[in-house]
Write a protein that holds these residues in place. Structure first.
Motif, short mmCIF file in Angstrom:
data_model
loop_
_atom_site.label_atom_id
_atom_site.label_comp_id
_atom_site.label_asym_id
_atom_site.label_seq_id
_atom_site.Cartn_x
_atom_site.Cartn_y
_atom_site.Cartn_z
N ILE A 169 14.18 -103.63 60.50
CA ILE A 169 13.86 -102.25 60.11
C ILE A 169 15.15 -101.44 59.95
N GLN A 170 16.09 -101.64 60.88
CA GLN A 170 17.37 -100.92 60.76
C GLN A 170 18.12 -101.34 59.51
N GLU A 171 18.05 -102.63 59.18
CA GLU A 171 18.70 -103.11 57.95
C GLU A 171 18.02 -102.50 56.73
N ARG A 172 16.68 -102.43 56.79
CA ARG A 172 15.95 -101.82 55.67
C ARG A 172 16.33 -100.34 55.51
N MET A 173 16.46 -99.63 56.63
CA MET A 173 16.84 -98.22 56.58
C MET A 173 18.19 -98.04 55.90
N ALA A 174 19.12 -98.95 56.20
CA ALA A 174 20.46 -98.85 55.61
C ALA A 174 20.41 -99.10 54.10
N VAL A 175 19.64 -100.10 53.67
CA VAL A 175 19.53 -100.40 52.23
C VAL A 175 18.84 -99.25 51.51
N SER A 176 17.77 -98.73 52.15
CA SER A 176 17.04 -97.62 51.55
C SER A 176 17.96 -96.40 51.40
N ALA A 177 18.81 -96.17 52.38
CA ALA A 177 19.73 -95.02 52.32
C ALA A 177 20.70 -95.16 51.15
N VAL A 178 21.17 -96.37 50.90
CA VAL A 178 22.07 -96.60 49.76
C VAL A 178 21.38 -96.20 48.46
N ILE A 179 20.12 -96.63 48.31
CA ILE A 179 19.36 -96.30 47.10
C ILE A 179 19.19 -94.79 46.97
N GLN A 180 18.76 -94.15 48.06
CA GLN A 180 18.48 -92.71 48.02
C GLN A 180 19.76 -91.92 47.70
N GLU A 181 20.87 -92.30 48.34
CA GLU A 181 22.12 -91.57 48.10
C GLU A 181 22.59 -91.75 46.67
N SER A 182 22.41 -92.96 46.16
CA SER A 182 22.82 -93.21 44.77
C SER A 182 21.98 -92.38 43.80
N ARG A 183 20.68 -92.32 44.07
CA ARG A 183 19.81 -91.56 43.16
C ARG A 183 20.13 -90.06 43.23
N ILE A 184 20.35 -89.58 44.46
CA ILE A 184 20.67 -88.15 44.61
C ILE A 184 22.01 -87.84 43.94
N ALA A 185 23.00 -88.71 44.12
CA ALA A 185 24.32 -88.50 43.51
C ALA A 185 24.23 -88.49 41.99
N SER A 186 23.23 -89.21 41.45
CA SER A 186 23.07 -89.26 39.99
C SER A 186 22.28 -88.07 39.47
N GLY A 187 21.85 -87.20 40.38
CA GLY A 187 21.08 -86.02 39.97
C GLY A 187 19.59 -86.16 40.20
N GLY A 188 19.15 -87.27 40.74
CA GLY A 188 17.71 -87.49 40.97
C GLY A 188 17.26 -87.01 42.35
N ARG A 189 16.03 -87.34 42.68
CA ARG A 189 15.45 -86.93 43.97
C ARG A 189 15.54 -88.07 44.97
N ARG A 190 15.49 -87.67 46.23
CA ARG A 190 15.50 -88.67 47.31
C ARG A 190 14.28 -89.59 47.22
N VAL A 191 13.11 -88.97 47.02
CA VAL A 191 11.84 -89.71 47.12
C VAL A 191 11.35 -90.14 45.74
N ASN A 192 10.82 -91.36 45.69
CA ASN A 192 10.19 -91.87 44.47
C ASN A 192 8.79 -92.35 44.84
N LEU A 193 7.79 -91.51 44.54
CA LEU A 193 6.44 -91.80 45.02
C LEU A 193 5.83 -93.04 44.38
N ASN A 194 6.14 -93.30 43.11
CA ASN A 194 5.60 -94.52 42.47
C ASN A 194 6.06 -95.78 43.22
N ARG A 195 7.32 -95.80 43.58
CA ARG A 195 7.83 -96.96 44.33
C ARG A 195 7.18 -97.02 45.72
N GLU A 196 6.97 -95.87 46.33
CA GLU A 196 6.34 -95.86 47.66
C GLU A 196 4.90 -96.39 47.58
N MET A 197 4.21 -96.10 46.49
CA MET A 197 2.86 -96.65 46.32
C MET A 197 2.90 -98.18 46.26
N GLU A 198 3.92 -98.71 45.60
CA GLU A 198 4.08 -100.18 45.53
C GLU A 198 4.31 -100.76 46.93
#
Ligand SMILES: C=C(O[C@@H]1C=C(C(=O)O)C=C[C@H]1O)C(=O)O
Length: 137
Positions: A80-109
Motif C-alpha cells: 500500500i505504501q508503494e502504491r501511495m508513492a506511485v500514485s503520488a508521482v502520477i498526481q504530481e505530474s498531472r497537477i504540474a501539467s495543469g490538470g487535476r489531482r483526481v481522475n474519477l474515470n480512472r477511480e471507477m476502473e
C-alpha cells in the motif's frame, strides 16, 4: 484492551467457528472454573487467553497462523505504501501539467477491479485505499 479486542474478534456470536458444523461445544467444568481436562498443564494461560483456543493443538495452530497473518499484513502495508508513492508521482505530474489531482474515470476502473475480485467489501477497501493515495475528496 487486548482481552477486549480478543472478545470482540473471536468470541462474539457471529464469529467464524462460533456456529455451524464442526464446532466443538465446551461445557461443564470449563465454564464453572474447574480444570479443563483438554488443557495440559504445560499450556500457559497467556497462550490460551491470547488465542481463545481450548486445546494445546488449537492454540499452537492459531499462534503459527497468526504469525503468518502478521507477516502478510506487513507485506500488504508495504505494498500500500508503494502504491501511495506511485500514485503520488502520477498526481504530481498531472497537477504540474495543469490538470487535476483526481481522475474519477480512472477511480471507477480501480473500484470495479476490486469489486470484481472481492465483491462488495472490495469496493469499500478500494475507496479506503484511494483515500490513502489521493486524500479525501
Ligand atoms: C494515480 C492516479 O491519480 C489519482 C489516484 C488514483 C489511484 O491512486 O489509483 C486514481 C485516480 C486518480 O484520482 C491516476 O490517475 O492513475
Amino acid at each position: 484492551m487486548v482481552v477486549l479486542l480478543e472478545q470482540l474478534t473471536s468470541d462474539f456470536p457471529g464469529a467464524p467457528g462460533q456456529q455451524g458444523p464442526g464446532r466443538s461445544v465446551i461445557s461443564g467444568p470449563c465454564r464453572s472454573g474447574a480444570p479443563n481436562p483438554q488443557r495440559s498443564p504445560q499450556m500457559s494461560v497467556t497462550q490460551t487467553e491470547k488465542t481463545g483456543a481450548r486445546t494445546d493443538e488449537a492454540a499452537t495452530l492459531i499462534t503459527g497462523a497468526r504469525e503468518r497473518i502478521d507477516a502478510l499484513d506487513d507485506r500488504i502495508i508495504g505494498l500500500i505504501q508503494e502504491r501511495m508513492a506511485v500514485s503520488a508521482v502520477i498526481q504530481e505530474s498531472r497537477i504540474a501539467s495543469g490538470g487535476r489531482r483526481v481522475n474519477l474515470n480512472r477511480e471507477m476502473e480501480v473500484l470495479a477491479h476490486y469489486r470484481d475480485a472481492l465483491g462488495k467489501p472490495g469496493t469499500a477497501l478500494a475507496m479506503t485505499m484511494l483515500e490513502l493515495c489521493r486524500g479525501r475528496i
